[in-house]
Design a protein around this motif. Structure first.
Motif, mmCIF file in Angstrom:
data_model
loop_
_atom_site.group_PDB
_atom_site.id
_atom_site.type_symbol
_atom_site.label_atom_id
_atom_site.label_comp_id
_atom_site.label_asym_id
_atom_site.label_seq_id
_atom_site.Cartn_x
_atom_site.Cartn_y
_atom_site.Cartn_z
ATOM 1 N N GLU A 17 -1.715 5.374 4.147
ATOM 2 C CA GLU A 17 -1.876 6.705 3.547
ATOM 3 C C GLU A 17 -0.536 7.419 3.404
ATOM 4 O O GLU A 17 -0.252 8.033 2.377
ATOM 5 C CB GLU A 17 -2.845 7.545 4.381
ATOM 6 C CG GLU A 17 -4.281 7.041 4.319
ATOM 7 C CD GLU A 17 -5.188 7.679 5.364
ATOM 8 O OE1 GLU A 17 -4.758 8.654 6.032
ATOM 9 O OE2 GLU A 17 -6.321 7.203 5.521
ATOM 10 N N LEU A 20 1.431 5.746 0.573
ATOM 11 C CA LEU A 20 0.910 6.090 -0.751
ATOM 12 C C LEU A 20 1.309 7.508 -1.157
ATOM 13 O O LEU A 20 1.726 7.737 -2.296
ATOM 14 C CB LEU A 20 -0.611 5.926 -0.798
ATOM 15 C CG LEU A 20 -1.236 6.106 -2.178
ATOM 16 C CD1 LEU A 20 -0.718 5.047 -3.152
ATOM 17 C CD2 LEU A 20 -2.753 6.044 -2.081
ATOM 18 N N HIS A 24 3.770 8.181 -4.239
ATOM 19 C CA HIS A 24 3.317 9.019 -5.356
ATOM 20 C C HIS A 24 4.379 10.060 -5.710
ATOM 21 O O HIS A 24 4.700 10.256 -6.886
ATOM 22 C CB HIS A 24 1.992 9.699 -4.991
ATOM 23 C CG HIS A 24 1.367 10.422 -6.122
ATOM 24 N ND1 HIS A 24 1.608 11.748 -6.377
ATOM 25 C CD2 HIS A 24 0.498 10.003 -7.085
ATOM 26 C CE1 HIS A 24 0.927 12.126 -7.443
ATOM 27 N NE2 HIS A 24 0.249 11.085 -7.887
ATOM 28 N N ASP A 38 -3.790 2.428 -8.137
ATOM 29 C CA ASP A 38 -4.688 1.456 -7.497
ATOM 30 C C ASP A 38 -3.901 0.271 -6.944
ATOM 31 O O ASP A 38 -4.165 -0.192 -5.828
ATOM 32 C CB ASP A 38 -5.755 0.958 -8.480
ATOM 33 C CG ASP A 38 -6.795 2.024 -8.785
ATOM 34 O OD1 ASP A 38 -6.894 3.004 -8.018
ATOM 35 O OD2 ASP A 38 -7.498 1.877 -9.804
ATOM 36 N N ARG A 41 -2.032 1.458 -3.824
ATOM 37 C CA ARG A 41 -2.958 1.630 -2.703
ATOM 38 C C ARG A 41 -3.285 0.273 -2.074
ATOM 39 O O ARG A 41 -3.242 0.104 -0.853
ATOM 40 C CB ARG A 41 -4.236 2.323 -3.169
ATOM 41 C CG ARG A 41 -5.243 2.542 -2.047
ATOM 42 C CD ARG A 41 -6.476 3.309 -2.506
ATOM 43 N NE ARG A 41 -6.112 4.717 -2.745
ATOM 44 C CZ ARG A 41 -6.097 5.303 -3.947
ATOM 45 N NH1 ARG A 41 -6.433 4.639 -5.021
ATOM 46 N NH2 ARG A 41 -5.758 6.564 -4.052
ATOM 47 N N SER A 42 -3.583 -0.714 -2.916
ATOM 48 C CA SER A 42 -3.888 -2.062 -2.419
ATOM 49 C C SER A 42 -2.681 -2.679 -1.722
ATOM 50 O O SER A 42 -2.816 -3.293 -0.660
ATOM 51 C CB SER A 42 -4.326 -2.971 -3.565
ATOM 52 O OG SER A 42 -5.549 -2.532 -4.088
ATOM 53 N N SER A 45 -2.128 -1.047 1.695
ATOM 54 C CA SER A 45 -3.155 -1.481 2.651
ATOM 55 C C SER A 45 -2.901 -2.905 3.122
ATOM 56 O O SER A 45 -2.939 -3.184 4.320
ATOM 57 C CB SER A 45 -4.548 -1.376 2.023
ATOM 58 O OG SER A 45 -4.889 -0.024 1.841
#
Length: 169
Positions: A17, A20, A24, A38, A41-42, A45
C-alpha cells in the motif's frame, strides 16, 4: 520516533500500500492509465510478498511509513518508497542512511539506483544525499508496458577507513 528494521513476512500488505501510494505520486508527471495502476498494484503485492527478505522499513511511532529494497542484495537500490503523507520529515534520509550502511557492511563500494527522469522530487532528494546522475536514457519498463525516460544515479560509499587522517590514520 523514527526506527529502522528489517521487513517480516507479514508486513507485505502495508508495504504494498505504501509503495502504491508513493508510486502514484511519482508517476503523476508521466501520466497513468487504469491498466498501469492495476499492474503497479499487482507488482507491489507480488514483490512485497515474495521479496520481503530484501526490504528495510522505516517506521514513525511504530507504524511503517516507507521501505527500500535491494532485490539482489548488491549495489542496486531497486525500490525506495516513502508514503506521501510522511515525505519531507526525515524518513527518507534515515532510511537511505540505513540502506547505505547495510551496503557498506556487505562490502559494496557504491550505491546505484534508477528512477524516471520526471520524478524531480526523487532526483533532487538523491542528489542532496550525494548521488550524481550517471546517465539518462529511454528505457522500456515491462511493469508499466511503456518507454520511460530514465536516469541512473550513483554514489561512492566511503568506508570507515577512508574517514581517517592521512595514510597512517
Amino acid at each position: 520516533m523514527i526506527t529502522i528494521r528489517k521487513a517480516q513476512q507479514d508486513d507485505w500488505q502495508v508495504l504494498a500500500e505504501i509503495g502504491l501510494r508513493a508510486w502514484h505520486k511519482a508517476m503523476m508527471p508521466v501520466g497513468e492509465t487504469a491498466a498501469m495502476i492495476d499492474n503497479a498494484r499487482s507488482a507491489f503485492s507480488r514483490f512485497t510478498q515474495n521479496g520481503w527478505i530484501t526490504i528495510i522499513i522505516v517506521e514513525s511511532g511504530g507504524t511503517p511509513v516507507g521501505w527500500a529494497a535491494r532485490e539482489d542484495l548488491d549495489e542496486m537500490i531497486t525500490d525506495f518508497w516513502i508514503d506521501p503523507d510522511h515525505q519531507r520529515q526525515g524518513m527518507g534520509s534515515a532510511l537511505l542512511a540505513a540502506v547505505e550502511e547495510d551496503m557498506r557492511r556487505m562490502g559494496q563500494s557504491e550505491a546505484r539506483l534508477e528512477t524516471h527522469a520526471r520524478n524531480h522530487e526523487a532526483v533532487a532528494f538523491f542528489r542532496s544525499h550525494g548521488y550524481a546522475i550517471q546517465w539518462l536514457s529511454v528505457v522500456y519498463n515491462p511493469k508499466l508496458d511503456r518507454d520511460l525516460e530514465t536516469v541512473a544515479m550513483v554514489k561512492t560509499l566511503e568506508s570507515e577507513e577512508a574517514l581517517t587522517y592521512g595514510p597512517m590514520g
